[in-house]
Write an enzyme that holds these catalytic residues in place. Structure first.
Site, PDB file in Angstrom:
ATOM      1  N   SER A 162       0.729  -0.981  -0.261  1.00 27.37           N
ATOM      2  CA  SER A 162       0.211  -0.286  -0.006  1.00 27.37           C
ATOM      3  C   SER A 162       1.068   1.327  -0.058  1.00 27.37           C
ATOM      4  O   SER A 162       1.071   1.296   0.917  1.00 27.37           O
ATOM      5  CB  SER A 162      -1.117   0.393   1.287  1.00 27.37           C
ATOM      6  OG  SER A 162      -1.120   1.439   1.281  1.00 27.37           O
ATOM      7  N   ASP A 195      -4.722   3.727  -2.156  1.00 24.17           N
ATOM      8  CA  ASP A 195      -5.515   4.226  -1.300  1.00 24.17           C
ATOM      9  C   ASP A 195      -6.417   5.569  -1.707  1.00 24.17           C
ATOM     10  O   ASP A 195      -5.556   6.694  -0.927  1.00 24.17           O
ATOM     11  CB  ASP A 195      -5.138   3.985   0.522  1.00 24.17           C
ATOM     12  CG  ASP A 195      -5.469   2.662   0.695  1.00 24.17           C
ATOM     13  OD1 ASP A 195      -6.481   2.125   0.757  1.00 24.17           O
ATOM     14  OD2 ASP A 195      -4.310   2.571   1.333  1.00 24.17           O
ATOM     15  N   ASP A 205      -7.267  -5.753   4.150  1.00 25.71           N
ATOM     16  CA  ASP A 205      -6.643  -4.525   4.010  1.00 25.71           C
ATOM     17  C   ASP A 205      -6.303  -4.753   5.636  1.00 25.71           C
ATOM     18  O   ASP A 205      -7.640  -3.967   5.924  1.00 25.71           O
ATOM     19  CB  ASP A 205      -7.119  -4.027   3.175  1.00 25.71           C
ATOM     20  CG  ASP A 205      -6.628  -2.928   2.929  1.00 25.71           C
ATOM     21  OD1 ASP A 205      -5.128  -2.532   3.581  1.00 25.71           O
ATOM     22  OD2 ASP A 205      -6.911  -1.566   1.912  1.00 25.71           O
ATOM     23  N   HIS A 247      -8.789   1.441  -4.185  1.00 28.27           N
ATOM     24  CA  HIS A 247      -8.801   1.124  -2.889  1.00 28.27           C
ATOM     25  C   HIS A 247      -9.953   2.575  -3.060  1.00 28.27           C
ATOM     26  O   HIS A 247      -9.871   3.629  -2.207  1.00 28.27           O
ATOM     27  CB  HIS A 247      -8.317   0.502  -1.356  1.00 28.27           C
ATOM     28  CG  HIS A 247      -9.240   0.389  -0.426  1.00 28.27           C
ATOM     29  ND1 HIS A 247      -9.150  -0.252   0.452  1.00 28.27           N
ATOM     30  CD2 HIS A 247     -10.898   0.341  -0.317  1.00 28.27           C
ATOM     31  CE1 HIS A 247     -10.103   0.426   1.332  1.00 28.27           C
ATOM     32  NE2 HIS A 247     -10.603   0.716   0.874  1.00 28.27           N
ATOM     33  N   MET A 263      -8.655   8.366  -0.288  1.00 38.10           N
ATOM     34  CA  MET A 263      -9.538   8.795   1.272  1.00 38.10           C
ATOM     35  C   MET A 263      -9.929  10.464   0.865  1.00 38.10           C
ATOM     36  O   MET A 263      -8.994  11.457   0.133  1.00 38.10           O
ATOM     37  CB  MET A 263      -9.088   9.145   2.271  1.00 38.10           C
ATOM     38  CG  MET A 263      -8.257   7.398   2.658  1.00 38.10           C
ATOM     39  SD  MET A 263      -6.946   8.141   3.492  1.00 38.10           S
ATOM     40  CE  MET A 263      -6.405   5.655   4.486  1.00 38.10           C
ATOM     41  N   HIS A 270      -1.094  -1.286  -3.996  1.00 37.33           N
ATOM     42  CA  HIS A 270      -2.762  -0.706  -3.833  1.00 37.33           C
ATOM     43  C   HIS A 270      -2.777   0.534  -3.154  1.00 37.33           C
ATOM     44  O   HIS A 270      -1.864   1.229  -2.396  1.00 37.33           O
ATOM     45  CB  HIS A 270      -2.704  -1.398  -2.254  1.00 37.33           C
ATOM     46  CG  HIS A 270      -3.875  -1.524  -1.771  1.00 37.33           C
ATOM     47  ND1 HIS A 270      -5.786  -1.661  -2.030  1.00 37.33           N
ATOM     48  CD2 HIS A 270      -3.829  -0.463  -0.491  1.00 37.33           C
ATOM     49  CE1 HIS A 270      -6.449  -1.854  -1.526  1.00 37.33           C
ATOM     50  NE2 HIS A 270      -6.114  -1.182  -0.647  1.00 37.33           N
ATOM     51  N   MET A 326     -11.746  -5.739   4.873  1.00 38.39           N
ATOM     52  CA  MET A 326     -11.082  -4.304   6.264  1.00 38.39           C
ATOM     53  C   MET A 326     -11.162  -5.328   6.846  1.00 38.39           C
ATOM     54  O   MET A 326     -12.089  -5.515   7.747  1.00 38.39           O
ATOM     55  CB  MET A 326     -11.301  -2.992   5.881  1.00 38.39           C
ATOM     56  CG  MET A 326     -11.880  -2.120   4.830  1.00 38.39           C
ATOM     57  SD  MET A 326     -10.681  -2.117   3.971  1.00 38.39           S
ATOM     58  CE  MET A 326      -8.912  -1.285   4.592  1.00 38.39           C
ATOM     59  N   MET A 349     -12.025   5.329  -0.896  1.00 33.70           N
ATOM     60  CA  MET A 349     -12.793   5.044   0.429  1.00 33.70           C
ATOM     61  C   MET A 349     -13.420   6.203   0.100  1.00 33.70           C
ATOM     62  O   MET A 349     -13.224   7.992   0.897  1.00 33.70           O
ATOM     63  CB  MET A 349     -11.896   5.674   1.728  1.00 33.70           C
ATOM     64  CG  MET A 349     -11.113   3.700   1.574  1.00 33.70           C
ATOM     65  SD  MET A 349      -9.256   3.467   2.686  1.00 33.70           S
ATOM     66  CE  MET A 349      -9.294   3.647   1.031  1.00 33.70           C
TER      67      MET A 349
HETATM   68  C1  DX5 Z   1      -6.340   2.112   5.925  1.00 34.71           C
HETATM   69  C2  DX5 Z   1      -6.211   1.535   3.817  1.00 34.71           C
HETATM   70  C3  DX5 Z   1      -4.923   0.943   3.746  1.00 34.71           C
HETATM   71  C4  DX5 Z   1      -3.772   0.992   4.827  1.00 34.71           C
HETATM   72  C5  DX5 Z   1      -2.736  -0.243   5.215  1.00 34.71           C
HETATM   73  O1  DX5 Z   1      -7.755   2.452   5.581  1.00 34.71           O
HETATM   74  O2  DX5 Z   1      -7.358   0.580   3.203  1.00 34.71           O
HETATM   75  O3  DX5 Z   1      -4.138  -0.103   2.572  1.00 34.71           O
HETATM   76  O4  DX5 Z   1      -3.080   1.408   3.496  1.00 34.71           O
HETATM   77  O5  DX5 Z   1      -2.184   0.412   6.316  1.00 34.71           O
HETATM   78  P1  DX5 Z   1      -1.345  -0.943   6.520  1.00 34.71           P
HETATM   79  O6  DX5 Z   1      -0.985  -1.791   6.312  1.00 34.71           O
HETATM   80  O7  DX5 Z   1      -0.346   0.188   7.459  1.00 34.71           O
HETATM   81  O8  DX5 Z   1      -1.849  -1.059   8.215  1.00 34.71           O
HETATM   82 ZN    ZN Z   2      -6.615   0.104   1.183  1.00 33.32          ZN
END
Ligand code: DX5
Ligand code: ZN
Length: 222
Positions: free
Chosen positions: A7, A34, A174, A65, A36, A32, A136, A67
């Site tokens: 990620s 993310d 994840d 991903h 947000m 990956h 998650m 969010m």
């Molecule tokens: C959390 C994200 C994850 C995050 C995981 O909201 O969706 O993808 O980057 O990070 P780690 O592996 O550090 O928990």
């Molecule tokens: Zn993620």
């Protein structure tokens, strides 16, 4: 064989290009990414322009991903930015089936992400339509959180349903995944491990990726 998706949220953004290159040269299978929005989750990460920049350097698929609330509004722009797999949250979609169809019409793989409190039974009616489920294993919004162990049961439940119906759907886990719990997660039936902090904050990220990749080699699903 399971797959590893580092990620980029945990990468060093001051040298993002170098970190991407490092993952290009590792045993990782995809990136990956993310996204947000500060509304669906209590944090803001980055948007389409950064995804596009990541795509210009990445030599492996982008697993994006989302969010964010109202994802339908942004699906096309994230595909244009370079997403190869695009996942929306169950909790953010009023018309999940429509969102999934939109992703597929855009020509990429479609995924649905479930928060820790969301039962896998709620997506039974769209399983035929999707390519992956992100379970998650932390509450989304931040990297570096602790793995929620209840997720292991959800993995097993989902895996059973996928097997019973003979579907081709990847289960991606994840949040809080690392060398200490990867084996259990794979034994429960996971196909893809997202790893942020455990990779990028380790002394040797490339080595950590290969260790994560090796873990499952003799592991069979239970
Ligand atoms: C959390 C994200 C994850 C995050 C995981 O909201 O969706 O993808 O980057 O990070 P780690 O592996 O550090 O928990
Ligand atoms: Zn993620």
């Amino acid at each position: 064989m399971h797959q590893i998706a580092p990620s980029l949220l945990a990468a060093d953004f001051s040298k993002l290009g170098e970190d991407i290159q490092m993952i290009n040269d590792s045993d990782a299978d995809m990136f990956h990414v993310d996204v947000m929005d500060g509304v669906f989750v209590p944090n803001i990460s980055f948007g389409q322009n950064i995804v596009k920049t990541i795509k210009s350097v990445a030599e492996k698929p982008l697993d994006v991903h989302l969010m964010i609330v109202n994802p339908d509004q942004y699906l096309e722009s994230f595909v244009d930015a370079g997403a190869d797999i695009l996942s929306v949250h169950y909790e953010a979609c009023n018309h999940l089936h429509r969102s999934i169809q939109m992703i597929k019409t855009l020509g990429v793989r479609a995924g649905v992400a479930l928060n820790p409190h969301t039962s896998v039974t709620l997506i039974e009616d769209v399983l035929e339509d999707i390519d992956q489920v992100i379970l998650m294993s932390v509450n989304p919004g931040f990297g570096g959180q602790k793995f929620i162990y209840q997720t292991l049961l959800k993995i097993k439940q989902l895996k059973d349903r996928i097997t019973e119906r003979n579907l081709d759907i990847k289960i991606e886990i994840d949040g809080g995944v690392g060398l200490q719990n990867a084996e259990k997660i794979l034994q429960a039936g996971a196909d893809i491990l997202v790893a942020g902090s455990s990779v990028f904050k380790s002394d040797d990220p490339v080595k950590t990726v290969s260790q994560l990749k090796q873990i499952g080699i003799n592991t069979t699903s239970i």
